[in-house]
Scaffold this motif. Sequence first.
Motif, PDB file in Angstrom:
ATOM      1  N   LEU B  15       0.908  -1.039  -0.062  1.00 22.26           N
ATOM      2  CA  LEU B  15      -0.009   0.143   0.031  1.00 22.26           C
ATOM      3  C   LEU B  15       0.940   1.170   0.010  1.00 22.26           C
ATOM      4  O   LEU B  15       0.577   2.208  -0.586  1.00 22.26           O
ATOM      5  N   LYS B  16       2.047   1.292   0.668  1.00 21.84           N
ATOM      6  CA  LYS B  16       2.627   2.532   0.915  1.00 21.84           C
ATOM      7  C   LYS B  16       3.420   2.995  -0.395  1.00 21.84           C
ATOM      8  O   LYS B  16       3.807   3.988  -0.615  1.00 21.84           O
ATOM      9  N   LYS B  18       1.780   2.396  -3.153  1.00 26.43           N
ATOM     10  CA  LYS B  18       0.916   2.504  -4.202  1.00 26.43           C
ATOM     11  C   LYS B  18       0.419   3.813  -4.316  1.00 26.43           C
ATOM     12  O   LYS B  18       0.585   4.547  -3.525  1.00 26.43           O
ATOM     13  N   ARG B  19      -0.017   4.238  -5.509  1.00 23.81           N
ATOM     14  CA  ARG B  19      -0.303   5.952  -5.659  1.00 23.81           C
ATOM     15  C   ARG B  19      -1.795   6.040  -4.995  1.00 23.81           C
ATOM     16  O   ARG B  19      -2.388   5.086  -5.072  1.00 23.81           O
ATOM     17  N   THR B  20      -1.989   7.137  -4.370  1.00 23.85           N
ATOM     18  CA  THR B  20      -3.107   7.388  -3.695  1.00 23.85           C
ATOM     19  C   THR B  20      -4.213   7.220  -4.642  1.00 23.85           C
ATOM     20  O   THR B  20      -5.327   6.817  -4.206  1.00 23.85           O
ATOM     21  N   LEU B  23      -5.666   4.108  -5.029  1.00 23.52           N
ATOM     22  CA  LEU B  23      -6.307   3.309  -4.113  1.00 23.52           C
ATOM     23  C   LEU B  23      -7.714   4.106  -4.307  1.00 23.52           C
ATOM     24  O   LEU B  23      -8.797   3.412  -4.092  1.00 23.52           O
ATOM     25  N   LEU B  47      -4.910  10.554   2.104  1.00 24.35           N
ATOM     26  CA  LEU B  47      -5.975   9.858   1.608  1.00 24.35           C
ATOM     27  C   LEU B  47      -7.297  10.656   1.677  1.00 24.35           C
ATOM     28  O   LEU B  47      -7.914  10.549   0.496  1.00 24.35           O
TER      29      LEU B  47
END
Lengths: 213, 121
Positions: B15-16, B18-20, B23, B47
């Motif tokens: 997740l960290k 991954k591009r916001t 998400l 987020l």
Amino acid sequence: MVGGPLKRLHNWLKSLIRSIFRRKTEVRLGLYGPTNSGKTTLANRICMDWIGEKMGKVSSIPHETREIQVKEKVTIEKGNKKLVFKLVDTPGIATKIDFEDFVKRGLKKKKAKQRAKEATKGVIEAIKWLDKMDAVLVVLDASKNPIDQVNVTILGNLEARNTPVLIVANKIDLKRANAQKVREAFPKYKVIGISAKKGSGIKNLYNELFELL
Amino acid sequence: MDEKLKIKFIPYEVLKNKRTRDLISDLKKNTIIIVDAKLMPREEARLIRAAMKKISSKFSGIELNSLELSEVKKDKTWSDVIKEKIIEIILGKKRGMTIIGPADIIKKIEKDPTDLLLFMK
């Protein structure tokens, strides 16, 4: 989603340097909190008490404050001590904004959509301004459950930036208000119970500001 | 939001990186995301900001809540606190859990305080 240890180190150093070189002549005191917790009512109370003019409009409809509002050179006094700061009222932070909620509260569809659009920009601005604050009053509605993710996120972000915080448990004039519950939810912080609307506890808050800034 | 509900489990380490916006794109497609750690406050703020930018008549934002393991454990001793800090430094994450979902299908996510309760609309 976020950089690794280097990014965290960079953020930590940035906030440390900011706190060391904080210009005391231009202290920014921010009012943060979820929507409808009474931030603008408190800003108006502070401004009326010390400079004799209001800061902004209040409403029972959420997201009435959709832009950052700044009042320059608010001076409060305690004996022969003086405290001068810029008071910054911020839009309420939320994780969701549904224009239908505004329609339910009586706004026309077009106006509700416009309000929702402005409210999203307001939340973004409020988050951006977290970096600019020298101290923050986190204003919570004492009649609501304090363990809310928005409250946790605000406090966590201020802690990550080493920003001094005072929690204001507002609306203690309401029957279901419980400032003690707010204290128990956030034992690491000092919590002051007030009613910005009625003025109770406000002197205590002014005294605490001298400790905070 | 006519897609079927999906639940995605994402390790924090994935997740960290991954591009916001990816998400948010997942969340807009009726996906509930479960992460095996508590997000850092700055990640939560990022987020929320990203969600605000994408709000429309079809996407009203997000619901999120998290549990931190150190919060769950009561009557902690100093050694527990130190142990938790060391583990946090080694793992580079706060042990716990985060649930993020689209506000259009999730009513609220409540902390119980040792469990997370997800209420659907």
